[in-house]
Scaffold this active site. Sequence first.
Site, PDB file in Angstrom:
ATOM      1  N   THR A   1      30.311  57.955  78.041  1.00  0.00           N
ATOM      2  CA  THR A   1      28.997  58.209  77.428  1.00  0.00           C
ATOM      3  C   THR A   1      28.722  57.079  76.435  1.00  0.00           C
ATOM      4  O   THR A   1      28.182  56.053  76.799  1.00  0.00           O
ATOM      5  CB  THR A   1      28.952  59.600  76.760  1.00  0.00           C
ATOM      6  OG1 THR A   1      30.076  59.769  75.901  1.00  0.00           O
ATOM      7  CG2 THR A   1      28.945  60.697  77.810  1.00  0.00           C
TER       8      THR A   1
ATOM      9  N   LYS B   1      37.820  59.668  78.299  1.00  0.00           N
ATOM     10  CA  LYS B   1      36.601  59.174  77.681  1.00  0.00           C
ATOM     11  C   LYS B   1      36.498  59.823  76.313  1.00  0.00           C
ATOM     12  O   LYS B   1      36.975  60.937  76.077  1.00  0.00           O
ATOM     13  CB  LYS B   1      35.371  59.475  78.530  1.00  0.00           C
ATOM     14  CG  LYS B   1      35.011  60.946  78.733  1.00  0.00           C
ATOM     15  CD  LYS B   1      34.258  61.615  77.616  1.00  0.00           C
ATOM     16  CE  LYS B   1      33.004  60.859  77.259  1.00  0.00           C
ATOM     17  NZ  LYS B   1      32.317  61.514  76.076  1.00  0.00           N
TER      18      LYS B   1
ATOM     19  N   THR C   1      32.558  63.459  71.728  1.00  0.00           N
ATOM     20  CA  THR C   1      33.102  64.354  72.822  1.00  0.00           C
ATOM     21  C   THR C   1      34.154  63.567  73.599  1.00  0.00           C
ATOM     22  O   THR C   1      33.877  62.440  73.886  1.00  0.00           O
ATOM     23  CB  THR C   1      31.936  64.683  73.747  1.00  0.00           C
ATOM     24  OG1 THR C   1      31.009  65.456  73.114  1.00  0.00           O
ATOM     25  CG2 THR C   1      32.264  65.058  75.113  1.00  0.00           C
TER      26      THR C   1
END
Length: 415
Positions: A169, A195, A206
């Site tokens: 992201t 990630k 996140t």
Amino acid sequence: MTASPHRSSDGGSLPPWTPERLPTLPGGGWASVPGTAVGVAAGDIKGNGADRDDVVILVAPGSAAGLTTTNAAAAAPCLWTRAWLPGKAHAVVVNSGNANAATGSRGAADVEAMAARTAAALGCPLDRVLVCSTGVIGVPLPMDRLLPAIDRACALHGDGAAAARAIMTTDTRPKEVAVAVEVAGHRLHVGGMAKGSGMIHPGMATMLGFITTDAVIDPQPLQDLLTDAVDRSFHAITVDGDQSTNDTVIVQATGRGPDCSPGTPGHDALRRALDQVCCDLAVMIAADGEGAHHLVTCVVRGLSDDRAARRAARAVVGSNLVKAAVHGHDPNWGRIVSALGQARVPGLDRLDLDLCRVPVMRHGQALSFDEARVSAAMEAPEVLIQARLPGEGLGVAWGCDLSADYVRINADYRS
């Protein structure tokens, strides 16, 4: 900024409890393990017309274990995945760009639809498909685009590198690692990808972490190994102190390699390999914190046990004042002492403290030191903080500095 997860020292990114590093596989990652397959597809999940892969299928039939966020607002995919683990799994379906969190009953229905579509395409039972999502909270999934993308990804024409990029992201780079070790004449593999860049303060974690191995092992012993490894790795990092609604770490074992059941030589080998892979991925996440210029490593020796020492170390790297001082190359060690005190760490009147390997405090008393020298040392990609206290514990935690870029990234996150 480049992290240094392969250096062995009193601190640094290699955990001090690791006897020695296992050899890593050049260019290795999740798909380096025999018995795995990967598919990726572009589903325009964010709806911005970006031409990038954002749907991933990870196939590794066999035992599986996992940990999901302890956040009370856990996302629908976390609730689905935790219901089946530890157990048997065939595949994981992942989307980036939308967290499917705070989406109510529709979110739960969408997760089941994702699993059902994947199961139908791969020819496996519904309860053997795990689901993960990452991205913006509070927005329903675009199922009209997501489900066809799952169909395309299930053709399994992708590779590990493409999958590592697709789950990103705000990450600035993909995060992959794989190791291999000989066990009784057989080669044991453990590979992983992750990630995570912001909203990082795992507590499960996140961030998403996906690990695979060819070990022969049942689900519960695999769960036990993963829980221990996560405590020493993903639970020892922080970027901004905010726990995600979607944090998940999953390990799948294909059973194509050596026996790693408890009591076998392979079990210890798997423990070492899993610890190293989890640690390396965790450090990569901390080093790639949103807007970060420096990896911050804190080593605490002493206190009652390793858990207490690790908690103290995490308090230091999680302090916004410490993080800001690192960004400004300011050797303001008082902020480190304050962070330890706020965490109710005992024995600070006997604290020994080094900053960038320069002694700044001994037995709770300040020392004279060359501030210009330490400030210059703090310009390095990694800033090392070492604290010694009475006791036998040993803990390491990793974080990053706090820059104006972090504010900019999160102020504009949805635009």
